[in-house]
Write an enzyme that holds these catalytic residues in place. Structure first.
Site, PDB file in Angstrom:
ATOM      1  N   ASP A  12      59.549  31.848  25.501  1.00  0.00           N
ATOM      2  CA  ASP A  12      60.865  31.764  24.863  1.00  0.00           C
ATOM      3  C   ASP A  12      61.205  33.130  24.277  1.00  0.00           C
ATOM      4  OD1 ASP A  12      63.226  30.684  23.446  1.00  0.00           O
ATOM      5  OD2 ASP A  12      62.326  28.750  23.939  1.00  0.00           O
ATOM      6  N   HIS A  39      66.652  32.260  26.842  1.00  0.00           N
ATOM      7  CA  HIS A  39      65.349  32.111  26.162  1.00  0.00           C
ATOM      8  C   HIS A  39      64.304  33.066  26.732  1.00  0.00           C
ATOM      9  CE1 HIS A  39      66.372  28.618  23.655  1.00  0.00           C
ATOM     10  NE2 HIS A  39      67.087  28.196  24.672  1.00  0.00           N
ATOM     11  N   ASP A  52      68.206  26.044  30.120  1.00  0.00           N
ATOM     12  CA  ASP A  52      68.992  25.578  28.978  1.00  0.00           C
ATOM     13  C   ASP A  52      69.586  26.726  28.178  1.00  0.00           C
ATOM     14  OD1 ASP A  52      66.206  26.143  28.420  1.00  0.00           O
ATOM     15  OD2 ASP A  52      66.600  25.549  26.365  1.00  0.00           O
ATOM     16  N   GLU A  53      70.637  26.390  27.480  1.00  0.00           N
ATOM     17  CA  GLU A  53      71.223  27.253  26.450  1.00  0.00           C
ATOM     18  C   GLU A  53      71.292  28.712  26.871  1.00  0.00           C
ATOM     19  OE1 GLU A  53      69.959  24.863  22.451  1.00  0.00           O
ATOM     20  OE2 GLU A  53      68.474  26.265  23.214  1.00  0.00           O
ATOM     21  N   TRP A  60      68.449  16.226  27.782  1.00  0.00           N
ATOM     22  CA  TRP A  60      68.102  16.342  26.360  1.00  0.00           C
ATOM     23  C   TRP A  60      69.283  16.197  25.430  1.00  0.00           C
ATOM     24  CZ3 TRP A  60      69.305  20.316  22.762  1.00  0.00           C
ATOM     25  CH2 TRP A  60      69.970  21.433  23.277  1.00  0.00           C
ATOM     26  N   TYR A  71      63.451  13.834  19.633  1.00  0.00           N
ATOM     27  CA  TYR A  71      63.049  15.171  19.183  1.00  0.00           C
ATOM     28  C   TYR A  71      62.270  15.052  17.869  1.00  0.00           C
ATOM     29  CZ  TYR A  71      65.018  18.132  22.794  1.00  0.00           C
ATOM     30  OH  TYR A  71      65.230  18.783  23.979  1.00  0.00           O
ATOM     31  N   ASP A  90      60.859  17.155  16.182  1.00  0.00           N
ATOM     32  CA  ASP A  90      61.022  18.200  15.171  1.00  0.00           C
ATOM     33  C   ASP A  90      62.147  17.829  14.203  1.00  0.00           C
ATOM     34  OD1 ASP A  90      62.633  18.596  17.507  1.00  0.00           O
ATOM     35  OD2 ASP A  90      63.213  20.583  16.796  1.00  0.00           O
ATOM     36  N   TRP A 115      59.502  20.752  19.150  1.00  0.00           N
ATOM     37  CA  TRP A 115      59.894  22.162  19.094  1.00  0.00           C
ATOM     38  C   TRP A 115      59.374  22.730  17.787  1.00  0.00           C
ATOM     39  CZ3 TRP A 115      61.766  24.020  23.523  1.00  0.00           C
ATOM     40  CH2 TRP A 115      62.273  23.095  24.444  1.00  0.00           C
ATOM     41  N   THR A 116      58.939  23.974  17.808  1.00  0.00           N
ATOM     42  CA  THR A 116      58.134  24.412  16.664  1.00  0.00           C
ATOM     43  C   THR A 116      58.716  25.577  15.854  1.00  0.00           C
ATOM     44  OG1 THR A 116      56.810  25.818  18.114  1.00  0.00           O
ATOM     45  CG2 THR A 116      55.986  23.585  17.737  1.00  0.00           C
ATOM     46  N   GLU A 117      60.043  25.708  15.873  1.00  0.00           N
ATOM     47  CA  GLU A 117      60.603  26.746  14.994  1.00  0.00           C
ATOM     48  C   GLU A 117      60.099  26.554  13.562  1.00  0.00           C
ATOM     49  OE1 GLU A 117      62.431  24.902  17.103  1.00  0.00           O
ATOM     50  OE2 GLU A 117      64.044  26.093  18.017  1.00  0.00           O
TER      51      GLU A 117
HETATM   52  C1  TNX Z   1      67.205  22.799  21.629  1.00  0.00           C
HETATM   53  S1  TNX Z   1      65.889  21.249  24.019  1.00  0.00           S
HETATM   54  C2  TNX Z   1      66.441  23.581  22.478  1.00  0.00           C
HETATM   55  C3  TNX Z   1      65.249  24.270  21.941  1.00  0.00           C
HETATM   56  C4  TNX Z   1      65.155  24.146  20.434  1.00  0.00           C
HETATM   57  C5  TNX Z   1      65.457  22.724  20.025  1.00  0.00           C
HETATM   58  C6  TNX Z   1      65.315  22.467  18.554  1.00  0.00           C
HETATM   59  C7  TNX Z   1      66.299  22.561  24.628  1.00  0.00           C
HETATM   60  C8  TNX Z   1      66.331  22.549  26.057  1.00  0.00           C
HETATM   61  N1  TNX Z   1      66.635  23.621  23.840  1.00  0.00           N
HETATM   62  O1  TNX Z   1      65.262  25.613  22.342  1.00  0.00           O
HETATM   63  O2  TNX Z   1      63.879  24.515  20.051  1.00  0.00           O
HETATM   64  O3  TNX Z   1      66.788  22.407  20.405  1.00  0.00           O
HETATM   65  O4  TNX Z   1      65.348  21.092  18.282  1.00  0.00           O
END
Ligand code: TNX
Length: 530
Positions: A163, A232, A294-295, A361, A386, A388, A437-439
């Site tokens: 990431d 990421h 993603d994202e 997700w 999730y 977290d 997820w471990t932020e």
């Molecule tokens: C979304 S789930 C993300 C992660 C984050 C998470 C925090 C996904 C595909 N992307 O990068 O860690 O939310 O809950």
């Protein structure tokens, strides 16, 4: 009181005594399960459980591979369709023992009441994602976590290995990925907090990875690796700036959230990641490989003359199509090598690659759209799975982030999205997966707190039937928590964190359900039209 609840569980007359005189006989095809069970029972039996008259037997029968029947009387008999079924039968047997049997220095003898269990899972993908990129988890912690997944009859560990904030897997051809990419200067404390001024990092060597994969395989857990791209990827770009869109060097990211730095779309970059994948495929026999998707913010592609040129060459009208084109290239690459690409639901935008599996997700819309288009899907709905996300509404919850996701919320989850029930496309749902997820999770102790007992509730939703029985689950959990305690799992108590589990001063980002729903709707409005 077995967790997850077996399909059928009855008491029978008689009982079995487990002590140093017990013997274990297994069909040769089940030798590995027998070796594992010997190891687990060694403290109880006071040494090696040798083959002999066979007070415990593991045999094969005409059943599906993951199914088993367990009979406990004067003898213990596990009949299974295959090694996985035998393993689950053995796990169930362990849960019939008192919680003390889960201690590494347990002393028997233990008496097990007569029992008959008939069991098999409802879904074949019973997964858990562990993000080792945001905070590194030691190899030891990962192995321990695999044991805990296997105890709950989960069979997929999705390892989120790369990431913005860290690259955690040694790639021999590109050593800077870990020399540079596995370390960051400092970390943001919580979601909106100050910087901690403390370096963080770590990575798994290829030998470590082989060990993790083999250890998991012995426990019937498939390790599915994730190399996230094209977003990421800041840690990779920090190590090899030519992968990015800027001429200027970047550092491994120290803050959380969705970043702007993403891969460029040059042939050399695609080749770089194909070379990375060659090593990844060598290490992970998993039929599924996750490439994220993603994202991915498109700001840099919009501003980059090279990316715009690429789009013009390919005749693409939007940056989403450029991302889709890139994912198609990797889908082809994996398909040619006999593997299947898994991507987050953003890979639906701009056109889905033919063989791709969708990990849905952002709620369940992506799962519905993908299944209707004939793609396999894994339900990873953030609002249900999730782990977290905060476990209670109280401000003492460490560290409040996401919508409130209680134990009961997780237990109420159903893997087949409502819109697909009764639709033949429901058969496309391979199963479901919870995500950690471990932020905000910077230690194995905090991981325990976030994962348990919610992971036990999740296991019931993917193993057992669609019907829910919350009161029954609470009773099973009451019997299960002492097992977790004996193992040394620092789970969350029903009434919230113990004093040392609080994290005062680490800021979260409290969000209520309505705000999350609004955010989800905005994020996924384009999926509705697919
Ligand atoms: C979304 S789930 C993300 C992660 C984050 C998470 C925090 C996904 C595909 N992307 O990068 O860690 O939310 O809950």
């Amino acid at each position: 009181m077995i967790v997850p609840k077996p399909v059928r569980h009855e008491s029978r007359p008689g009982s079995f005594v487990l002590d140093s005189r017990a013997t274990l006989n297994a069909d040769p095809a089940l030798a590995e399960v027998a070796a594992w069970l010997r190891g687990e029972l060694a403290p109880v039996t006071g040494g090696e459980l040798l083959p002999g008259s066979g007070t415990i037997t593991l045999t094969l029968g005409d059943l599906p591979p993951e199914a088993y029947r367990l009979t406990v009387g004067p003898r213990v008999e596990v009949v299974a369709g295959g090694p996985a079924g035998a393993f689950y039968g053995a796990q169930t047997f362990r849960q019939l023992l008192p919680p003390a049997a889960f201690r590494r220095a347990a002393t028997g003898p233990f008496t097990v009441p007569g029992t008959y269990v008939e069991d098999e899972p409802r879904f074949r993908w019973r997964g858990c994602l562990l993000d080792v990129a945001r905070h590194f988890m030691t190899k030891h912690d990962v192995l321990r976590f695999i044991d805990l997944l296997a105890l709950h009859k989960l069979n997929v560990l999705h390892l989120h290995l790369t990431d913005d904030q860290g690259w955690r897997i040694e790639i021999k051809r590109y050593p800077r990925l870990t020399e540079v990419g596995a370390w960051r200067r400092e970390s943001q404390t919580g979601w909106n907090g100050a910087m901690d001024g403390r370096p963080h990092g770590g990575y798994y060597t290829q030998e470590d990875i082989r060990e993790i994969v083999a250890y998991a395989a012995q426990r019937h857990v498939t390790v599915v690796p994730e190399i996230d791209l094209p977003g990421h990827t800041q840690a990779a770009i920090a190590a090899y700036p030519e992968l990015g869109n800027l001429g200027t060097p970047l550092e491994v990211r120290t803050t959380w959230g969705v970043g702007v730095n993403v891969l460029n779309v040059e042939d050399a970059t695609i080749e770089f990641f194909q070379n990375v994948l060659d090593e990844v495929l060598e290490l992970f026999p998993s039929p599924y490989i996750v490439l994220g998707g993603d994202e991915c913010r498109k700001d840099q592609w919009r501003a980059s003359p090279a990316a715009q040129r690429r789009m013009a060459e390919l005749g693409l009208g939007a940056e989403e199509e450029l991302q889709s084109w890139l994912i198609h290239r990797f889908d082809d690459y994996l398909t040619e090598r006999g593997r299947r690409l898994v991507g987050w639901d953003e890979i639906l935008e701009g056109g889905l690659a033919p063989g791709a599996v969708v990990a849905s997700w952002r709620g369940e819309l992506g799962a519905v759209a993908a299944a209707r288009h004939g793609h396999d899907v894994i339900n990873c709905s953030n609002t249900s799975l999730y782990l977290d996300y905060r476990q209670g509404p109280g401000e003492e919850e460490p560290v409040p982030f996401g919508t409130v996701l209680t134990l009961e919320d997780v237990y109420a989850f159903e893997p087949v999205p409502e819109e697909l029930r009764g639709d033949p496309a429901a058969a496309r749902v391979l199963g479901a997966q919870c995500g950690i997820w471990t932020e905000l999770i910077d230690s194995s102790r905090h991981l325990d707190y976030m994962a348990f007992p919610r992971l036990a509730a999740f296991a019931e939703t993917v193993w057992g039937p669609a019907e829910r029985d919350l009161a029954g689950f609470r009773d099973r959990l009451a019997a299960h928590l002492p097992r977790l305690e004996a193992i040394g799992v620092e789970y969350r108590r029903a009434d919230g964190p113990l004093p040392w589990q609080r994290r005062p001063g680490v800021p979260g980002r409290p969000e209520d359900r309505e705000r999350w729903q609004a955010k989800l709707d905005a994020w996924t409005s384009n999926l509705r039209t697919l």
